[in-house]
Scaffold this motif. Structure first.
Motif, short mmCIF file in Angstrom:
data_model
loop_
_atom_site.label_atom_id
_atom_site.label_comp_id
_atom_site.label_asym_id
_atom_site.label_seq_id
_atom_site.Cartn_x
_atom_site.Cartn_y
_atom_site.Cartn_z
N GLU B 525 21.22 -41.63 -34.25
CA GLU B 525 21.96 -41.92 -33.02
C GLU B 525 21.30 -41.26 -31.81
O GLU B 525 21.17 -41.88 -30.76
N VAL B 526 20.89 -40.03 -31.98
CA VAL B 526 20.34 -39.28 -30.86
C VAL B 526 18.89 -39.70 -30.56
O VAL B 526 18.48 -39.79 -29.42
N ASN B 527 18.17 -40.00 -31.61
CA ASN B 527 16.75 -40.32 -31.44
C ASN B 527 16.51 -41.62 -30.69
O ASN B 527 15.51 -41.76 -29.99
N GLN B 528 17.41 -42.55 -30.86
CA GLN B 528 17.21 -43.84 -30.21
C GLN B 528 17.13 -43.68 -28.69
O GLN B 528 16.12 -44.05 -28.08
N PRO B 529 18.17 -43.09 -28.02
CA PRO B 529 18.04 -42.92 -26.56
C PRO B 529 16.89 -41.99 -26.16
O PRO B 529 16.22 -42.23 -25.15
N LEU B 530 16.65 -40.99 -27.03
CA LEU B 530 15.54 -40.08 -26.70
C LEU B 530 14.22 -40.84 -26.67
O LEU B 530 13.39 -40.63 -25.79
N GLN B 531 14.07 -41.71 -27.67
CA GLN B 531 12.85 -42.52 -27.72
C GLN B 531 12.70 -43.36 -26.46
O GLN B 531 11.63 -43.46 -25.87
N ALA B 532 13.84 -43.96 -26.05
CA ALA B 532 13.81 -44.80 -24.86
C ALA B 532 13.44 -43.97 -23.63
O ALA B 532 12.63 -44.40 -22.80
N ILE B 533 14.03 -42.77 -23.55
CA ILE B 533 13.74 -41.88 -22.41
C ILE B 533 12.25 -41.53 -22.37
O ILE B 533 11.57 -41.67 -21.34
N VAL B 534 11.73 -41.11 -23.51
CA VAL B 534 10.33 -40.71 -23.57
C VAL B 534 9.42 -41.86 -23.17
O VAL B 534 8.51 -41.72 -22.34
N ALA B 535 9.68 -43.03 -23.78
CA ALA B 535 8.81 -44.18 -23.51
C ALA B 535 8.87 -44.59 -22.04
O ALA B 535 7.84 -44.85 -21.41
N ASN B 536 10.13 -44.63 -21.51
CA ASN B 536 10.27 -45.00 -20.10
C ASN B 536 9.59 -43.99 -19.18
O ASN B 536 8.96 -44.35 -18.19
N GLY B 537 9.77 -42.72 -19.54
CA GLY B 537 9.15 -41.65 -18.75
C GLY B 537 7.64 -41.83 -18.69
O GLY B 537 7.03 -41.83 -17.60
#
Lengths: 215, 736
Positions: B525-537
């Motif tokens: 659950e947590v990794n999904q938004p984190l992944q999106a944040i990292v990639a977008n960043g």
């Protein structure tokens, strides 16, 4: 923008991740297309371009690893797995089955971009190889039956005289066949023909060289 | 031919058929020419037996009816014989008549002789008729018997009073009129009874026979009456001979038997003959009586022809009487012989039949006993076994050749352990005169012990003494089936219990798995938004880094980073809320029991890692108020960590210890693993010593223990490894 020379497919069930990865790949000048499920990906008509599949292991319709297994026998583009929570056995299984990389979320941009880069390059080579082989097969297919008889004998290194005797034809006739073979196979020399024959996996008969050759 | 082992009944109305097989018995029957079924016994194929069976029973029922001379129609042979006798009489009569008055020598013994013959003949005839009467109980037969008896007695008296035989003028003071009057009574008596017989005969079938009980009375009365009448008559004709009309004019010479006397005799004789010939339903007896009547009539006519005493007619007249008396006697005699033969035959057949029926019903009984495994027996009041069926022998494993066993022997068959109880029950039942129903076991059989049920009830024998009749039934199979049923029931219950246990175990296991599952799911659950944040960043940085910088796209990615960051924060707070609201469901918890449960549940996992588990459970540990599932998860988690830490160092024990320390209950989990680099930080979230660990397990453990008002910590052992200990307050504090 010119026509793309490659394509990257991103398959993930989470729209945010899909969007972000596509964005990242775009920013790094990759041509990326995203899908929400394996089924959608399979329905897409894919161009004959060097490519790469970035696949989430946990898909709602099918487990990524199982999908990989189904593709094993086909000429499929390289796969880069990504996962929210993976473990060692899972990654080992994926790599053994031919995956290019196994990335655990969250991963950095370099990791992914490098993996995609490698994958595309690998696929490009594989595609080239496939194309060359197909071309070579076409050439071989254009040979007449007699020319296909002659080819193995030349490759085996027989002299014209010997080859002619082997087939029971005149040396002059054999020479005509020989030049036709070289021309049709686009081989500049006998040495090149030998290489092409090896790639085609042409069976070379164990022909006994007659006495008098080594004088 | 040896003794036959079976019997065939031949039924045929043609006497020749059975005659061929059984000459002895059928001979006499066929000679008598009775038209009746005849039975022969012979060795013949058994197949015919069933066919003739029904005919046999039909025939036997016929035999059982009284079938006497008086009821049987005469055979043609007999008719011919009767005709022959009649013809002979007539011929004799015709021959004698012309010489009627020829004088013959004087033979004074002649009349007594004739009287004696007649007396004996008629007496025997009367006796036989009385015997027949006693069988058939027919009134007409009684009448006829009386007639003959009367005639016999009169003949005797006549012989006695004949002048010159025993006394010059006859015995008893007889006068000249005595013997003629007796002669008249004599000669009129029998034809009269024949007339009455013939008249009654027509009504014979309408009147019921006299009752069996009154037969002796009738016979006695007949004899008495006849004797009295004859005595009375004798007295009368001797006492009043001078008063009576003279029937014979001259004693010595003249045959002048009065017209009255001769007429009377003639009339009754003719009447008898006419009625006899006319009578329908002619029987053998009727036929012979007709012959008698004829002879009597001829004798009577001859009487009229008598010129003087001692002439031919005088001698011939009694001759006719004698001849006339004989046919009935002959018929009756042959009849009684026949009866005897018939009786024998019937007896033989009946015996054979009864024997066959007995044999058959015995066979049925034996078969039924065999099939039902039930034998029957009987005791007399002396406690001797008087009957012990074949099946009883089989059940008790005894040899039938040795005869019924004694009660002691039967008891000896029974399992010695049960004998006292059985004997006591029998004694009690017999003392009280009751029946019983008992079960006993018999050992000493090759195919295992047998269980037998015996049921008995008392009956009174002929002399009023108590006997017992009962059964023994082999219920071994039944018992076995019951036992098997019980066993299978038990097994089923056991299987069901096992299933329940397994389900429980599964439920427990899923509870145990939930910690790992939970952390994995949290991670995802947590990794999904984190992944999106990292990639977008990264994407944003790249857009800005490009030449020229793509500001528009960089802004878009930055917006996405903010959005996804908030989403991640949302997830985290949701998870925290999840833990906060999961208040422990406190119950009375026996920690030692819980530890043992965990040991059982994790046995496979522990052994799989080559670790042995030891428990050291404090006896003074009281129950506490706690959430069993949560505490169990804590222990499972600690044990699992310890097991994994020790995976590389086998053959060392993992110890779980429970103890009491002040106001707290303490549980130690001591491993001998690799130890920890930083024990202080191990309870922090996402701190893990494991390659794949999420770093959540111990964090959750701590939150659970703290929710129970307790404390968890870890210390290095003196030797290798670490010890995790958690303590829980004994005083129940329901604060979360």
């Amino acid at each position: 923008m010119t026509a793309p020379d490659h394509i990257v497919y991103v398959v993930d069930d989470d729209p945010r991740v899909r969007e972000a990865l596509t964005e990242l790949l775009s920013s790094a000048s990759f041509n990326a297309v995203a899908f929400g499920s394996v089924a959608e990906y399979l329905m897409q008509c894919r161009p004959e371009l060097p490519g790469c599949l970035v696949l989430d292991v946990h898909m709602p319709d099918i487990n990524g690893l199982d999908f990989q297994k189904q593709l094993a026998a086909t000429d499929h583009i390289p796969i880069v797995f990504i996962t929210g929570h993976g473990d060692i056995p899972m990654s080992v299984r994926a790599i053994k089955a031919g995956a290019l990389d196994f990335l655990t979320k969250p991963f950095g941009d370099e990791v992914l971009l490098q993996a995609v880069e490698v994958a595309i390059e690998q696929d490009r080579k594989a595609l080239q190889k496939r194309t060359d082989l197909a071309q070579l097969r076409a050439r071989y297919a254009s040979l007449t039956r007699r020319e296909r008889d002659v080819l193995p004998l030349i490759v085996a290194g027989l002299l014209n005289k010997q080859a002619a005797a082997e087939l029971g034809i005149s040396e002059i006739t054999l020479q005509i066949h020989r030049s036709n073979v070289l021309r049709k196979m686009a081989a500049g020399s006998v040495a090149e023909l030998v290489r092409l024959a090896a790639r085609l996996d042409v069976a070379i008969p164990p022909v006994q060289r007659r006495g008098g050759v080594r004088r | 031919m040896t003794a036959p082992d079976h019997i065939v009944y031949v039924v045929d109305d043609d006497p020749r058929v059975p005659e061929a097989h059984m000459p002895d018995i059928t001979d006499s029957i066929s000679k008598s020419s009775w038209r009746r079924p005849v039975f022969g016994v012979a060795g013949k194929s058994k197949a015919d037996e069933a066919v003739t069976e029904s005919k046999v029973s039909q025939a036997i029922s016929e035999i059982q009816q009284p079938s006497l001379v008086s009821f049987l129609p005469p055979s043609p042979t007999l008719r011919r014989a009767a005709l022959a006798v009649s013809a002979f009489l007539l011929v004799a009569f015709v021959i004698i008549i012309p010489f009627a008055e020829v004088m013959l020598p004087r033979l004074s013994i002649y009349i007594p002789l004739v009287a004696t013959v007649m007396f004996l003949n008629d007496l025997i005839t009367a006796s036989l008729l009385l015997v027949q009467f006693s069988i058939a109980r027919s009134r007409t037969l009684l009448l006829l018997a009386n007639g003959y008896l009367f005639t016999a007695l009169i003949a005797a008296v006549y012989g006695l009073v004949w002048p010159g035989a025993f006394h010059p003028t006859g015995l008893f003071g007889a006068g000249p009129a005595t013997s003629p009057w007796l002669y008249l009574v004599w000669h009129a008596g029998l034809p009269t009874s024949v007339i009455v017989y013939a008249l009654l005969k027509s009504k014979e079938y309408e009147t019921p026979p006299v009752t069996r009980d009154s037969v002796p009375t009738f016979i006695f009365a007949s004899i008495t009456c006849n004797i009295l009448i004859v005595c009375g008559l004798t007295w009368f004709v001797t006492r009043f001979h001078d008063v009576l009309p003279i029937l014979v004019t001259s004693v010595d010479r003249a045959s002048a038997f009065s017209t009255f006397g001769t007429g009377a005799i003639l009339i009754v004789s003719i009447g008898a003959l006419v009625l006899q010939w006319r009578g329908r339903r002619r029987s053998v007896l009727d036929l012979s009586l007709s012959v008698v009547a004829l002879a009597w009539l001829l004798g009577s006519i001859m009487l009229t022809a008598i010129g003087a005493r001692y002439d031919v007619a005088w001698y011939a007249t009694p001759g006719f009487l004698v001849v006339s008396a004989i046919p009935v006697l002959l018929v009756l005699l042959s009849e009684s012989l026949m009866l005897h033969a018939q009786f024998d035959l019937n007896l033989l057949l009946e015996n054979k039949r009864a024997e066959e029926q007995l044999r058959r019903s015995r066979a049925y009984l034996a078969e039924a006993q065999k099939v039902s495994h039930t034998g029957s027996w009987a005791w007399n009041n002396a406690r001797e076994i008087v009957y012990w069926s074949e099946e009883c022998f089989r059940i008790h494993g005894r040899d039938p050749a040795q005869g019924p066993p004694s009660l002691e022997q039967v008891l000896a068959d029974i399992d010695p352990a049960e004998v006292p109880g059985i004997a006591a029950s029998l004694e009690k039942a017999m003392r009280e005169g009751r029946g019983w129903e008992l079960e006993y076991r018999m050992i000493n059989f090759a195919d295992g012990p047998r269980t037998v049920r015996t049921i008995a009830h008392p009956v009174l024998d002929a002399s009023g003494r108590v006997e017992y009749i009962g059964t023994v039934a082999d219920i071994t199979e039944q018992k076995r089936a019951e036992q098997e049923l019980r066993t299978s029931e038990l097994e089923r219950a056991r299987a069901e219990q096992a299933l329940r246990d397994a389900r429980e175990k599964l439920a427990q296991a899923s509870k145990i798995a939930s910690l790992a599952e939970l952390s994995a799911s949290i991670a995802h659950e947590v990794n999904q938004p984190l992944q999106a944040i990292v990639a977008n960043g990264h994407a944003g940085l790249r857009w800005l880094d490009a030449t020229p910088p793509n500001i528009e796209k960089a802004i878009r990615t930055a917006e996405r980073v903010v959005r996804d960051g908030n989403a991640a924060a949302e997830i985290v707070s949701r998870i925290r809320a999840l833990f906060k609201h999961a208040a422990p469901a406190k119950v009375d918890l026996d920690i030692n029991k819980l530890i043992l449960q965990v040991r059982t549940l994790m046995a496979d996992e522990i052994q799989g890692n080559g670790v042995s588990l030891e428990t050291e459970l404090g006896e003074d540990v009281p129950t506490i108020r706690a959430d069993a599932v949560q505490i169990q998860q804590v222990i499972v988690n600690l044990v699992r960590n310890a097991t994994e830490a020790m995976a590389g160092a086998p053959r060392k024990p993992l110890l779980i210890r429970s103890r009491r320390s002040g106001g707290h209950l303490v549980v130690d989990v001591r491993d001998q693993g690799t130890g920890l680099v930083d024990p202080e930080k191990i309870f922090e979230p996402f701190v893990s010593t494991k390659e794949t660990g999420m770093g959540m397990g111990l964090t959750i453990c701590r939150s659970i223990i703290e929710a129970h008002g307790g404390d968890i910590r870890v210390v290095h052992n003196e030797g290798p490894g670490v010890t995790f200990s958690f303590s829980l307050p004994l005083e129940a504090s329901d604060a979360t």
